[in-house]
Design a protein around this motif. Sequence first.
Motif, PDB file in Angstrom:
ATOM      1  N   TYR A  80      65.846  48.054  29.251  1.00  0.00           N
ATOM      2  CA  TYR A  80      66.878  48.717  28.452  1.00  0.00           C
ATOM      3  C   TYR A  80      68.119  47.843  28.398  1.00  0.00           C
ATOM      4  N   TYR A 117      72.325  48.516  27.761  1.00  0.00           N
ATOM      5  CA  TYR A 117      73.410  49.479  27.588  1.00  0.00           C
ATOM      6  C   TYR A 117      74.720  48.728  27.359  1.00  0.00           C
ATOM      7  N   LEU A 148      77.709  55.023  29.786  1.00  0.00           N
ATOM      8  CA  LEU A 148      76.800  54.011  29.255  1.00  0.00           C
ATOM      9  C   LEU A 148      76.158  54.498  27.960  1.00  0.00           C
ATOM     10  N   LEU A 152      73.172  53.560  25.063  1.00  0.00           N
ATOM     11  CA  LEU A 152      71.936  52.800  24.917  1.00  0.00           C
ATOM     12  C   LEU A 152      71.933  52.003  23.618  1.00  0.00           C
ATOM     13  N   TYR A 178      65.796  49.630  23.677  1.00  0.00           N
ATOM     14  CA  TYR A 178      64.906  49.705  24.809  1.00  0.00           C
ATOM     15  C   TYR A 178      63.499  49.291  24.395  1.00  0.00           C
ATOM     16  N   ASP A 185      71.105  54.355  20.650  1.00  0.00           N
ATOM     17  CA  ASP A 185      72.127  55.097  19.912  1.00  0.00           C
ATOM     18  C   ASP A 185      73.114  54.206  19.153  1.00  0.00           C
TER      19      ASP A 185
END
Lengths: 114, 110
Positions: free
Chosen positions: A33, A35, A43, A45, A48, A59
């Motif tokens: 992932y 972040y 955090l 994202l 991923y 996001d």
Amino acid sequence: DGGITQSPKYLFRKEGQNVTLSCEQNLNHDAMYWYRQDPGQGLRLIYYSQIVNDFQKGDIAEGYSVSREKKESFPLTVTSAQKNPTAFYLCASSIVGDSYNEQFFGPGTRLTVL
Amino acid sequence: GQQLNQSPQSMFIQEGEDVSMNCTSSSIFNTWLWYKQDPGEGPVLLIALYKAGELTSNGRLTAQFGITRKDSFLNISASIPSDVGIYFCAGRAAGNKLTFGGGTRVLVKP
């Protein structure tokens, strides 16, 4: 020792330049992932990946790109299209599954755009 | 998307005090995780919770998975100066994606 490494620790970039952040893990984890963390924030994202050669947007994927050619590596490129790239970037990895899939984090890379 | 409300946003501790922080969500989670982050470092996992009602300890830390599956709390007993940092909760609904709270900044009382 098993763990996650990120390099470099600090990175400076001029506006308009692309830059690639490295993330490597030797935990034999399938999932990795990326972040982004801004001062005083949680955090968020970015991207991923649960398997080699496959990845999904998180996001806030706009202005970023990733690749997953090897299980151990998940580099993140911050492109010139990212409007506000100065932030602390964290990489994490985990197993894939319904339980005991805690995410473990690397030490982070602080990117500053000059 | 899902959101986690973490409170308090910050707190001051005095050595020896017990402190508590919590996270609430409007959605159900299957997993709750608690992390601690020191300045300029990556978060370190403190406690993982997988069952509603579960109460788990790790040294002076105790965390619980709320029975409604929409909340979790973390307690620190007999705080010491190295407890200073930012504590994050994170919840997992399905798959491997986590949703993070905004963090609780723990500071030492002047």
